[in-house]
Scaffold this active site. Structure first.
Site, PDB file in Angstrom:
ATOM      1  N   ASN A   1      -0.383  18.347 -21.125  1.00 40.83           N
ATOM      2  CA  ASN A   1      -0.650  17.326 -22.146  1.00 40.83           C
ATOM      3  C   ASN A   1      -0.659  17.905 -23.556  1.00 40.83           C
ATOM      4  OD1 ASN A   1      -0.896  15.394 -20.149  1.00 40.83           O
ATOM      5  ND2 ASN A   1      -3.079  15.793 -19.866  1.00 40.83           N
TER       6      ASN A   1
ATOM      7  N   ARG B   1       0.812  -1.235   0.000  1.00 43.13           N
ATOM      8  CA  ARG B   1       0.000   0.000   0.000  1.00 43.13           C
ATOM      9  C   ARG B   1       0.843   1.282   0.000  1.00 43.13           C
ATOM     10  NH1 ARG B   1      -3.191  -2.921   3.785  1.00 43.13           N
ATOM     11  NH2 ARG B   1      -5.006  -3.793   2.742  1.00 43.13           N
TER      12      ARG B   1
ATOM     13  N   GLU C   1       9.453  17.904 -24.895  1.00 39.17           N
ATOM     14  CA  GLU C   1       8.797  18.264 -23.625  1.00 39.17           C
ATOM     15  C   GLU C   1       9.323  19.619 -23.118  1.00 39.17           C
ATOM     16  OE1 GLU C   1       6.265  16.622 -22.608  1.00 39.17           O
ATOM     17  OE2 GLU C   1       6.498  14.468 -22.963  1.00 39.17           O
TER      18      GLU C   1
HETATM   19  N1  GLY Z   1       3.698  14.632 -18.093  1.00 44.47           N
HETATM   20  C1  GLY Z   1       2.522  15.327 -17.816  1.00 44.47           C
HETATM   21  C2  GLY Z   1       2.263  15.500 -16.362  1.00 44.47           C
HETATM   22  O1  GLY Z   1       3.122  15.231 -15.547  1.00 44.47           O
HETATM   23  O2  GLY Z   1       1.193  15.904 -15.979  1.00 44.47           O
END
Ligand code: GLY
Length: 369
Positions: free
Chosen positions: A247, A123, A187
């Site tokens: 995104n 968990r 990115e």
């Molecule tokens: N890679 C997108 C996020 O971390 O929300």
């Protein structure tokens, strides 16, 4: 000298992102997390293990009760529940209990998968991110998204689990192959496009140094990227709103990634998806034509694709609808209202998506005509 950013969660300090040009400082950072007496398991892939696995294992030895290592085959194909199960089995054999800790050493696949194991084993146990690719250092290691692919769908099964530390050694980018390096740049561009036009301009000005992997420039680029990511995830850690902006390029990007059977790297698909999103933004008169072409052409010097062959636009449309970025039956598209300003748009029509996919679709027939 190590530099750091502290990421808040519910307005309280949660974990540090440490930037240091070598791995040595990791022992001091782990000591702060009281690792003495705890077991550590380094989880990594076959490529990264060859480069840094043993170095890290020896380094961490003095810091804790025991260090073991679990290595799985490199590649997106390993990002699945079978590998997760193998890591659970390994941890059980090694008698890992709740106070023990995982160290994710590698790129996005390693970080996401290890984080998911950490979120679910007993968990939840602690984990630390030691990202080794540009993509992982600027995006996936920060913000606590963890998970694996399922039935060919990207990150379909996962959990939010914050790391205890993100330790970034920019020097490892020197050993990254060109394709991996430039893929991560997609990115980086994203941060400029969604939130920070000054950073976007800085990327253009420093294009040559970035391509040459000038360490001083790369370190600044990593810090500025992580600073944007930190801002976004602090405001919206579990993607109820603003985090969705991260995104940009991912809706069509993930569809292309799946349609091409993961032959293209994630960042390459994000570049294609961003060109498509910018195209839709232009057609909706949110971007000017000049801005659209500037964004598109910005990927070229970084060896990122702006067109792709061998896709079926109808299939891409179908796949965008099965991606998890849906909200009550409509696709949550991220569009640009200028450079440095992204918005969520739930009203993009099928025709607009198809037109954008045709824009990035490179057909040999069209070429011959
Ligand atoms: N890679 C997108 C996020 O971390 O929300």
């Amino acid at each position: 000298m190590a530099q750091r950013l502290t990421v808040l969660y519910n307005k309280k300090p949660c974990y540090d992102i440490v930037f240091n040009q070598c791995f040595d400082g990791l022992t001091k950072e782990l000591a702060k997390l009281e690792t003495a007496g705890r077991r550590l398991c380094i989880v990594t892939d076959s490529n990264v293990d060859n480069l840094y696995g043993e170095e890290l294992k020896e380094l961490l030895m003095g810091n804790c009760a025991k260090v073991c290592k679990y290595v799985f085959p490199a590649g997106e194909e390993s990002k699945n529940l079978d590998v997760v199960k193998k890591v659970y089995e390994f941890l059980i054999e090694e008698n890992f209990d709740r106070k023990d800790m995982l160290v994710a050493l590698g790129g996005g696949v390693v970080g996401d998968l290890t984080g998911f194991v950490a979120a679910t084993y007993l968990r939840g146990i602690d984990f630390v991110q030691v990202p080794t690719t540009l993509l992982a250092q600027t995006d996936s290691s920060v913000g606590g998204k963890t998970g694996v692919d399922f039935d060919g769908y990207k990150n379909m099964v996962g959990a939010f689990k914050m790391p205890r530390l993100v330790y970034i050694n920019p020097n490892v980018l020197g050993t990254l192959d060109d394709r991996q390096f430039f893929s991560g740049f997609a990115e980086v561009m994203k941060y400029g496009l969604i939130k920070d036009s000054i950073f976007y301009e800085w990327l253009i000005e420093n294009m040559y140094e970035i391509c040459e992997r000038d360490m001083v420039v790369l370190e600044e680029m990593l810090m500025r990227s992580c600073a944007v990511k930190k801002l976004v995830v602090e405001k919206d850690p579990t993607e109820q709103g603003e985090r969705a902006l991260l995104n940009l390029g991912h809706t069509i990007g993930h569809a292309v990634e799946k349609a091409k059977n993961f032959e293209l790297l994630h960042g390459e698909c994000v570049a294609l998806g961003t060109v498509a999103a910018a195209y839709i933004s232009w057609k909706k008169e949110m971007l000017t034509m000049e801005e659209y072409y500037e964004i598109r052409d910005m990927y070229v010097p970084f060896y990122l694709p702006i067109s792709v062959e061998g896709i079926d636009p109808q299939e891409i449309l179908r796949l965008t609808k099965s991606d998890k970025k849906m909200d009550g039956g409509s696709i949550k598209f991220i569009l640009l209202k200028g450079i440095g300003k992204a918005v969520v748009d739930k009203n993009v029509t099928d025709e607009e998506i198809l037109a954008a996919v045709r824009e990035i679709y490179f057909s040999e027939e069209d070429e011959r005509a």
